[in-house]
Design an enzyme around this catalytic site. Structure first.
Site, PDB file in Angstrom:
ATOM      1  N   LYS A  39      33.882  81.196  78.500  1.00  0.00           N
ATOM      2  CA  LYS A  39      34.993  80.396  79.043  1.00  0.00           C
ATOM      3  C   LYS A  39      34.623  78.909  79.105  1.00  0.00           C
ATOM      4  O   LYS A  39      33.425  78.567  79.000  1.00  0.00           O
ATOM      5  CB  LYS A  39      35.353  80.917  80.439  1.00  0.00           C
ATOM      6  CG  LYS A  39      34.238  80.753  81.459  1.00  0.00           C
ATOM      7  CD  LYS A  39      34.499  81.586  82.712  1.00  0.00           C
ATOM      8  CE  LYS A  39      33.399  81.400  83.723  1.00  0.00           C
ATOM      9  NZ  LYS A  39      33.444  82.423  84.785  1.00  0.00           N
ATOM     10  N   TYR A 266      26.574  48.671  91.352  1.00  0.00           N
ATOM     11  CA  TYR A 266      27.661  48.594  92.350  1.00  0.00           C
ATOM     12  C   TYR A 266      27.162  48.813  93.772  1.00  0.00           C
ATOM     13  O   TYR A 266      26.385  49.730  94.042  1.00  0.00           O
ATOM     14  CB  TYR A 266      28.717  49.658  92.070  1.00  0.00           C
ATOM     15  CG  TYR A 266      29.596  49.379  90.877  1.00  0.00           C
ATOM     16  CD1 TYR A 266      30.482  48.307  90.866  1.00  0.00           C
ATOM     17  CD2 TYR A 266      29.549  50.207  89.758  1.00  0.00           C
ATOM     18  CE1 TYR A 266      31.295  48.067  89.771  1.00  0.00           C
ATOM     19  CE2 TYR A 266      30.361  49.975  88.659  1.00  0.00           C
ATOM     20  CZ  TYR A 266      31.233  48.905  88.675  1.00  0.00           C
ATOM     21  OH  TYR A 266      32.034  48.668  87.587  1.00  0.00           O
TER      22      TYR A 266
HETATM   23  C1  PLP Z   1      32.277  83.135  84.918  1.00  0.00           C
HETATM   24  C2  PLP Z   1      32.272  84.590  85.146  1.00  0.00           C
HETATM   25  C3  PLP Z   1      31.151  85.364  84.813  1.00  0.00           C
HETATM   26  C4  PLP Z   1      29.834  84.761  84.355  1.00  0.00           C
HETATM   27  O1  PLP Z   1      29.150  84.294  85.472  1.00  0.00           O
HETATM   28  P1  PLP Z   1      27.685  83.630  85.360  1.00  0.00           P
HETATM   29  O2  PLP Z   1      27.308  83.336  86.752  1.00  0.00           O
HETATM   30  O3  PLP Z   1      27.873  82.397  84.541  1.00  0.00           O
HETATM   31  O4  PLP Z   1      26.821  84.621  84.687  1.00  0.00           O
HETATM   32  C5  PLP Z   1      31.251  86.741  84.945  1.00  0.00           C
HETATM   33  N1  PLP Z   1      32.382  87.322  85.417  1.00  0.00           N
HETATM   34  C6  PLP Z   1      33.468  86.604  85.762  1.00  0.00           C
HETATM   35  C7  PLP Z   1      34.672  87.303  86.286  1.00  0.00           C
HETATM   36  C8  PLP Z   1      33.443  85.218  85.657  1.00  0.00           C
HETATM   37  O5  PLP Z   1      34.517  84.509  86.018  1.00  0.00           O
END
Ligand code: PLP
Length: 374
Positions: A39, A266
């Site tokens: 994702k 800044y």
């Molecule tokens: C993002 C996600 C993962 C992966 O999690 P990590 O901590 O990056 O291994 C697994 N399951 C779901 C439902 C997620 O949203």
């Protein structure tokens, strides 16, 4: 726009990605299947190059958050099953069924729509039931799962692959909460089993769950961050050696000598304490460096660690190079990666910025030119 003229570069090492996948395989039983989570543009590493590499290296399926990335995967020629972790909106139902995507479902209305559309297209629709065992986010509440199953199982065009739930605290050294989620998850599977429902793809573990305990693995594990060489939280103790996949480089724009008493950047939050040499560097928060690591982080120049001083700006930041040898404008600077014996990881940056490596990867990866090595 000639983005290749930008001084900053992200390098993605796909060999390291395969190494990390092999570490996942080492931690799980041979029969456990692996759902590679890609994702958010492969956590900023590039959706298609990451997905194709994982496909070639033998993951069993992929997961994205929303349907747009699933469609990009299919268009890009990826043939693995693709799970949509955040579910669907009504307008996505038709194309989901048409393309054989595998959504999670968590309400009856969506189950009904998918079943109807499946019948219309004369197709079976594979789904996961997303159950909230304690994450406190998307999902069917544990106490409703019995009724939900009773309602969905008779749907002729829906095929439930498994129960899917997400761990909220598996990176926490205190195991109690994860234990609670595990017990709830098991109880759901027992209850389903007792009415004759045996699903083949039940799934609970994220990266932390994979690394913490075998009891969390079930049929399918869902590694994300560990594939990219990051940790579930910056001080997590990984049982395997993961290789960073992403590194981030920039250039020195200017080297200056300044006396003591000069405010830097800044707000003048840092004032030089001695005759100093400083280097102005080519990246800031607009390029993905977190502004919250102002005054706390380091970079690598000429194989040495140089402290960041003053506030990080949109496209520049400043470091102190008084104790480092000859540095010149144009020199390479490592914001994340290794140089000689020194290295800076996403988890180092995350610790300085009080965040997690996930956020560092997403922001650096998506804001810069990416170059790939196999
Ligand atoms: C993002 C996600 C993962 C992966 O999690 P990590 O901590 O990056 O291994 C697994 N399951 C779901 C439902 C997620 O949203």
């Amino acid at each position: 726009m000639q983005k290749e003229r930008n001084p900053n570069r992200v390098k993605i090492n796909l060999f390291a990605l395969v190494h990390n996948l092999n570490m996942v395989k080492k931690l799980v039983a041979p029969s456990t299947r692996i759902m590679g989570v890609v994702k958010s543009d492969g956590y900023g590493h590039g959706l298609l190059p990451v997905a194709r590499t994982l496909e070639g290296a033998g993951v069993d399926c992929l997961a994205v958050a929303y349907i747009d990335e699933a469609i990009r995967l299919i268009t890009g020629g990826v043939e693995l099953p693709i799970v949509i972790l955040c579910g669907l909106l009504p307008e996505d139902v038709l194309s989901t069924v048409e393309t054989g995507l595998v959504p999670v479902i968590f309400d009856l209305d969506m189950a009904t729509r998918l079943d109807l559309e499946g019948r219309r297209q004369n197709r079976m629709v594979d789904v996961f039931l997303k159950v909230d065992t304690g994450m406190g986010r998307l999902g069917i509440s544990c106490d409703r799962i019995g009724a939900f199953l009773e309602a969905v199982v008779p749907f002729k065009n829906i095929r439930i692959q498994g129960i899917l739930s997400h761990l909220s605290s598996a990176d926490d050294p205190v195991w109690a909460y994860t234990e609670k989620q595990l017990v709830r998850f098991r109880n759901i599977l027992y209850a389903a089993c007792s009415v004759g429902l045996n699903f083949h793809s039940n799934s609970l573990a994220n990266s932390a769950g994979i690394m913490v305990d075998h009891a969390l693995h079930f049929d399918v594990v869902r590694p994300g961050i560990m594939l990219y060489g990051g940790l579930p939280s910056p001080d997590f103790n990984a049982p395997v050696s993961l290789m960073p996949v992403m590194s981030f480089y920039g250039r020195v724009l200017q080297v200056r000598s300044v006396p003591a008493g000069v405010p830097i950047s800044y707000g003048g939050t840092y004032v030089t304490e001695r005759n100093s040499r400083i280097a102005i560097l080519s990246a800031g928060y607009g390029d993905g460096l977190p502004r919250s690591m102002s005054g706390r982080g380091y970079v690598l120049i000429r194989g040495r660690r140089a402290p960041l001083i003053g506030r990080i700006c949109m496209n520049t930041c400043v470091c102190d190079i008084t104790d480092i040898g000859e540095v010149q404008a144009g020199d390479k600077v490592v914001f994340m990666g290794s140089l000689g014996k020194e290295s800076i990881t996403a988890d180092d940056i995350a610790r300085w910025a009080k965040t997690i490596s996930y956020e560092i990867f997403c922001s650096i990866g998506q804001k810069n030119n990416r170059e790939y090595t196999e």
